[in-house]
Write a protein that holds these residues in place. Structure first.
Motif, PDB file in Angstrom:
ATOM      1  N   PHE A  82      -4.191   1.465 -47.033  1.00  0.00           N
ATOM      2  CA  PHE A  82      -2.940   2.050 -47.528  1.00  0.00           C
ATOM      3  C   PHE A  82      -2.545   1.375 -48.832  1.00  0.00           C
ATOM      4  O   PHE A  82      -2.221   2.036 -49.817  1.00  0.00           O
ATOM      5  CB  PHE A  82      -1.834   1.884 -46.476  1.00  0.00           C
ATOM      6  CG  PHE A  82      -0.551   2.574 -46.848  1.00  0.00           C
ATOM      7  CD1 PHE A  82      -0.292   3.870 -46.412  1.00  0.00           C
ATOM      8  CD2 PHE A  82       0.412   1.940 -47.640  1.00  0.00           C
ATOM      9  CE1 PHE A  82       0.889   4.520 -46.759  1.00  0.00           C
ATOM     10  CE2 PHE A  82       1.586   2.582 -47.996  1.00  0.00           C
ATOM     11  CZ  PHE A  82       1.827   3.868 -47.549  1.00  0.00           C
ATOM     12  N   LYS A  83      -2.583   0.050 -48.837  1.00  0.00           N
ATOM     13  CA  LYS A  83      -2.170  -0.708 -50.026  1.00  0.00           C
ATOM     14  C   LYS A  83      -3.017  -0.323 -51.237  1.00  0.00           C
ATOM     15  O   LYS A  83      -2.509  -0.140 -52.330  1.00  0.00           O
ATOM     16  CB  LYS A  83      -2.287  -2.214 -49.751  1.00  0.00           C
ATOM     17  CG  LYS A  83      -1.748  -3.069 -50.903  1.00  0.00           C
ATOM     18  CD  LYS A  83      -1.781  -4.544 -50.581  1.00  0.00           C
ATOM     19  CE  LYS A  83      -1.075  -5.381 -51.646  1.00  0.00           C
ATOM     20  NZ  LYS A  83      -1.404  -5.073 -53.029  1.00  0.00           N
ATOM     21  N   TYR A 101      -9.893   8.129 -52.005  1.00  0.00           N
ATOM     22  CA  TYR A 101      -9.645   8.894 -50.780  1.00  0.00           C
ATOM     23  C   TYR A 101     -10.956   9.075 -50.002  1.00  0.00           C
ATOM     24  O   TYR A 101     -10.996   8.897 -48.787  1.00  0.00           O
ATOM     25  CB  TYR A 101      -9.008  10.238 -51.141  1.00  0.00           C
ATOM     26  CG  TYR A 101      -8.260  10.904 -49.997  1.00  0.00           C
ATOM     27  CD1 TYR A 101      -7.379  10.190 -49.188  1.00  0.00           C
ATOM     28  CD2 TYR A 101      -8.410  12.265 -49.746  1.00  0.00           C
ATOM     29  CE1 TYR A 101      -6.687  10.799 -48.147  1.00  0.00           C
ATOM     30  CE2 TYR A 101      -7.715  12.891 -48.711  1.00  0.00           C
ATOM     31  CZ  TYR A 101      -6.861  12.151 -47.918  1.00  0.00           C
ATOM     32  OH  TYR A 101      -6.177  12.769 -46.890  1.00  0.00           O
ATOM     33  N   ASP A 102     -12.019   9.412 -50.711  1.00  0.00           N
ATOM     34  CA  ASP A 102     -13.325   9.585 -50.048  1.00  0.00           C
ATOM     35  C   ASP A 102     -13.819   8.288 -49.412  1.00  0.00           C
ATOM     36  O   ASP A 102     -14.414   8.316 -48.328  1.00  0.00           O
ATOM     37  CB  ASP A 102     -14.373  10.100 -51.054  1.00  0.00           C
ATOM     38  CG  ASP A 102     -14.397  11.622 -51.107  1.00  0.00           C
ATOM     39  OD1 ASP A 102     -13.720  12.258 -50.279  1.00  0.00           O
ATOM     40  OD2 ASP A 102     -15.087  12.168 -51.985  1.00  0.00           O
ATOM     41  N   TYR A 104      -0.977  15.294 -42.075  1.00  0.00           N
ATOM     42  CA  TYR A 104      -0.912  15.626 -40.648  1.00  0.00           C
ATOM     43  C   TYR A 104      -1.512  14.509 -39.789  1.00  0.00           C
ATOM     44  O   TYR A 104      -1.310  14.490 -38.581  1.00  0.00           O
ATOM     45  CB  TYR A 104      -1.672  16.920 -40.346  1.00  0.00           C
ATOM     46  CG  TYR A 104      -1.000  18.165 -40.861  1.00  0.00           C
ATOM     47  CD1 TYR A 104       0.373  18.215 -41.091  1.00  0.00           C
ATOM     48  CD2 TYR A 104      -1.734  19.331 -41.110  1.00  0.00           C
ATOM     49  CE1 TYR A 104       0.985  19.362 -41.562  1.00  0.00           C
ATOM     50  CE2 TYR A 104      -1.125  20.483 -41.568  1.00  0.00           C
ATOM     51  CZ  TYR A 104       0.235  20.492 -41.802  1.00  0.00           C
ATOM     52  OH  TYR A 104       0.827  21.634 -42.263  1.00  0.00           O
ATOM     53  N   PHE A 105      -2.259  13.610 -40.411  1.00  0.00           N
ATOM     54  CA  PHE A 105      -3.032  12.636 -39.637  1.00  0.00           C
ATOM     55  C   PHE A 105      -2.548  11.199 -39.822  1.00  0.00           C
ATOM     56  O   PHE A 105      -3.289  10.252 -39.588  1.00  0.00           O
ATOM     57  CB  PHE A 105      -4.522  12.800 -39.965  1.00  0.00           C
ATOM     58  CG  PHE A 105      -4.950  14.239 -39.832  1.00  0.00           C
ATOM     59  CD1 PHE A 105      -5.088  14.807 -38.568  1.00  0.00           C
ATOM     60  CD2 PHE A 105      -5.117  15.047 -40.947  1.00  0.00           C
ATOM     61  CE1 PHE A 105      -5.417  16.156 -38.431  1.00  0.00           C
ATOM     62  CE2 PHE A 105      -5.454  16.387 -40.818  1.00  0.00           C
ATOM     63  CZ  PHE A 105      -5.597  16.950 -39.559  1.00  0.00           C
ATOM     64  N   VAL A 106      -1.279  11.053 -40.224  1.00  0.00           N
ATOM     65  CA  VAL A 106      -0.746   9.698 -40.417  1.00  0.00           C
ATOM     66  C   VAL A 106      -0.662   8.939 -39.100  1.00  0.00           C
ATOM     67  O   VAL A 106      -0.581   7.713 -39.103  1.00  0.00           O
ATOM     68  CB  VAL A 106       0.636   9.687 -41.132  1.00  0.00           C
ATOM     69  CG1 VAL A 106       0.494  10.144 -42.573  1.00  0.00           C
ATOM     70  CG2 VAL A 106       1.649  10.527 -40.381  1.00  0.00           C
ATOM     71  N   GLY A 107      -0.703   9.664 -37.980  1.00  0.00           N
ATOM     72  CA  GLY A 107      -0.737   9.013 -36.668  1.00  0.00           C
ATOM     73  C   GLY A 107      -2.018   8.203 -36.481  1.00  0.00           C
ATOM     74  O   GLY A 107      -2.022   7.157 -35.840  1.00  0.00           O
ATOM     75  N   LYS A 108      -3.114   8.682 -37.057  1.00  0.00           N
ATOM     76  CA  LYS A 108      -4.375   7.926 -37.024  1.00  0.00           C
ATOM     77  C   LYS A 108      -4.288   6.739 -37.990  1.00  0.00           C
ATOM     78  O   LYS A 108      -4.694   5.631 -37.678  1.00  0.00           O
ATOM     79  CB  LYS A 108      -5.558   8.804 -37.473  1.00  0.00           C
ATOM     80  CG  LYS A 108      -5.875   9.974 -36.565  1.00  0.00           C
ATOM     81  CD  LYS A 108      -7.072  10.759 -37.144  1.00  0.00           C
ATOM     82  CE  LYS A 108      -7.239  12.114 -36.488  1.00  0.00           C
ATOM     83  NZ  LYS A 108      -7.668  12.045 -35.085  1.00  0.00           N
ATOM     84  N   PHE A 131      -3.928   8.465 -44.696  1.00  0.00           N
ATOM     85  CA  PHE A 131      -4.220   9.896 -44.828  1.00  0.00           C
ATOM     86  C   PHE A 131      -3.194  10.615 -45.714  1.00  0.00           C
ATOM     87  O   PHE A 131      -3.505  11.610 -46.360  1.00  0.00           O
ATOM     88  CB  PHE A 131      -4.227  10.570 -43.449  1.00  0.00           C
ATOM     89  CG  PHE A 131      -5.559  10.542 -42.753  1.00  0.00           C
ATOM     90  CD1 PHE A 131      -6.568  11.405 -43.145  1.00  0.00           C
ATOM     91  CD2 PHE A 131      -5.794   9.658 -41.709  1.00  0.00           C
ATOM     92  CE1 PHE A 131      -7.805  11.393 -42.491  1.00  0.00           C
ATOM     93  CE2 PHE A 131      -7.022   9.639 -41.051  1.00  0.00           C
ATOM     94  CZ  PHE A 131      -8.038  10.504 -41.445  1.00  0.00           C
ATOM     95  N   ALA A 132      -1.964  10.112 -45.725  1.00  0.00           N
ATOM     96  CA  ALA A 132      -0.883  10.814 -46.437  1.00  0.00           C
ATOM     97  C   ALA A 132      -1.177  11.009 -47.920  1.00  0.00           C
ATOM     98  O   ALA A 132      -0.736  11.999 -48.518  1.00  0.00           O
ATOM     99  CB  ALA A 132       0.434  10.063 -46.263  1.00  0.00           C
ATOM    100  N   PHE A 133      -1.931  10.076 -48.532  1.00  0.00           N
ATOM    101  CA  PHE A 133      -2.171  10.186 -49.977  1.00  0.00           C
ATOM    102  C   PHE A 133      -2.933  11.453 -50.357  1.00  0.00           C
ATOM    103  O   PHE A 133      -2.905  11.880 -51.502  1.00  0.00           O
ATOM    104  CB  PHE A 133      -2.889   8.936 -50.503  1.00  0.00           C
ATOM    105  CG  PHE A 133      -2.031   7.714 -50.411  1.00  0.00           C
ATOM    106  CD1 PHE A 133      -1.010   7.518 -51.323  1.00  0.00           C
ATOM    107  CD2 PHE A 133      -2.202   6.795 -49.389  1.00  0.00           C
ATOM    108  CE1 PHE A 133      -0.183   6.401 -51.226  1.00  0.00           C
ATOM    109  CE2 PHE A 133      -1.384   5.675 -49.289  1.00  0.00           C
ATOM    110  CZ  PHE A 133      -0.365   5.478 -50.199  1.00  0.00           C
TER     111      PHE A 133
END
Lengths: 363, 363
Positions: B326-327, B135-136, B99-103, B107-109
């Protein structure tokens, strides 16, 4: 105040204290349990699940609820784990239900039956399809209460010294395989053998047996079967999804506070998740290593799978006719399994299918 | 004893008490947290996961650690859930990372990326493949600590008013789909639309949009899409396995005792198991009911899937070139996914394949 009245008041006060104080003590009493595992320490994924669970329980209670984990053979042999719980020698066992089909084939539903639901479907049956309730109801006869506490996913079909190209070639094969799967294999002409884990390798090496099944790439590689049997068959149709349980003496279970009961439940759920994650993370590496060592992967021939499917359902009909408990759990799990596969073929299976095609194209 | 000495002793005694008493209190302090869900109560499976988690936490602590669950919109809107945690308005959110890929697309992972690992593989990546740590590490920027706390399995591809027979027919389709999947769809000629759950049905009914994706049979049936769009596509290749997390304010997390940290971890694991079990148990019934209501099930055309696979990996390359976080997560998860499917095709997939064939033969 007369002395008699004073004593009355004191007694009432003492009684009030006696009520209040256990209520506080009860919320986090000191509890020490012993857990007997059906598994050796060398099966670090499965055996380790009980160790993880005990660790979580200790963490959550500031070490007030301690479960000491013993490997198979340290207190009792692995296949006597539940007897030790039934008779109160230990409070809890960590085991796979199908080890006890000799007592009653109904035990198998706790672990796996041939052509049963896959792992996630089986969890759903336990948690939301009535499986937990039915299994516990059956286990009352043995003074046991079960909680899901581990799983392996679909296992492999095992190691064969010679290639099997058709059902006919299964005839006369001496294979280390036990329980319901052994009964089904017998209908296919296989001669099932019961051999403890540690004795499989020498039997396979000497040719005393022609084939043996164990778990999957990670566990199998450690036992070295690939050195003496090159053909590694899949899938383990008798273990499409194998669950493990902690089985607790019912009086000991009932003696726990509501908080400790919940703590044990949630710790077991995390142990389930972690054990499965370990298998899923470790099996790919082991599979690559086995293939690099010359292992030949082979699917079971179609005619063998077809015959095995029919033979399994014949065995289930036979047992169900004589055993009401088995019939009850079988009917419930099979109806659930059938519904599951209707849905699975739509989203999960087509997704897996396209991802596997993509993986093959990447090479 | 002089009065001054007496005071000194008293003070020492008081200090000793002050040390001892918090030590006892600390082991089970009263903690009250508020959790803001990104989901409405009508999504009983997902929203219910947070309620289950809170229930286990309360049970395990004799109600000393209480988490009050608020549905989306009760404190903040669903898509602002993590902002409310970052800034300390509430202690914890229950949400889906994508939901927060706009930031940040990283976040998508936490939830799913197109053509990612399936559900069990994703859990394994989080638990044993370094996913939790990565992720953390990323979430620290937002003052968040994440714990897996729910999942859906492979979702459906959504509802289309007209049949799609080839990639060419995707061109110009106005589809309710967001995030990375929306970006990929755009490369296929689709016009992605962002519409809140409750507004999808009227938009689909009026023809303001031609297609919409939501979750799967159980959730989709409740929203009634089948009444206004007959073609139900599969699989949801952008949601091969969707995970949900509780995301906790890091200071609040660090303020918990070790026991409470463990309690929250284990409660979340059980909520994960129960939520997935609910989906797996409820989806088959809903699918049957939808088909009985005239829904036409359709797989996405092969050329569409191929183009989507390529477009997804193009999007990943673009983002990876600009976004080091992201990478890092992409490289880790993709290497893990690739290994997983090598193994999956052997035991899990062939077992599913034979069970589905058997289900079709039973009819």
């Amino acid at each position: 105040m007369k002395r008699r009245d004073f004593l009355k008041v004191s007694a009432a006060g003492a009684a009030a204290t006696a009520v209040a104080s256990p209520a506080i003590a009860q919320s986090s009493p000191e509890v020490k349990w012993r857990l007997t595992s059906s598994f050796p320490k060398s099966l670090d994924t499965i055996y380790g699940g009980a160790v993880e669970m005990a660790k979580y329980v200790a963490e959550m209670t500031d070490n007030k609820f301690q479960i000491q984990v013993f490997a198979a053979g340290e207190i009792v042999p692995g296949l006597q784990a539940i007897d030790a719980v039934t008779n109160g020698t230990v409070e809890v066992a960590h085991t796979a239900g199908y080890y006890f089909v000799g007592k009653d084939p109904t035990f198998a539903f706790g672990a796996a039956i041939p052509f049963g639901p896959n792992q996630r479907q089986q969890w759903a049956w336990f948690e939301e399809g009535g499986g937990n309730q039915l299994y516990d109801e059956f286990l009352k006869k043995y003074n046991l209460k079960a909680i899901l506490a581990g799983s392996t996913g679909t296992q492999m079909g095992g190691w064969f010294r010679s290639e099997i190209k058709s059902l006919a070639e299964m005839s006369g094969v001496k294979m280390r395989i036990a329980g319901l799967a052994g009964q089904v294999m017998q209908k296919l002409g296989v001669i099932p053998q019961q051999i403890a884990g540690g004795d499989i390798y020498p039997a396979l090496e000497k040719g005393t047996i022609d084939a043996a099944e164990w778990v999957g790439p990670y566990d199998d590689e450690k036992l070295g079967f690939y050195k003496v049997a090159k053909f590694y068959y899949y899938p383990g149709w008798w273990e499409g999804g194998v669950s493990l349980h902690v089985m607790i003496n019912t009086e000991k279970w009932e003696s726990l506070t509501p908080a400790y009961k919940s703590i044990l439940q949630q710790a077991a759920a995390r142990a389930l998740l972690v054990t499965q994650a370990k298998y899923d993370a470790l099996n790919p590496k082991a599979l690559k290593s086995l293939v690099a060592n010359g292992v030949q992967l082979r699917p079971f021939p179609q005619d063998t799978l077809k015959a095995a499917y029919k033979a399994s359902h014949d065995v289930y009909a036979q047992i169900s006719a004589q055993n009401a408990d088995f019939k009850k759990l079988y009917d419930s799990q099979t109806a659930f399994r059938n519904d599951e596969y209707l849905w699975w073929q739509v989203a999960e299976f087509t997704y897996a299918s396209l991802m596997i095609r993509a993986a093959r194209q990447r090479g």
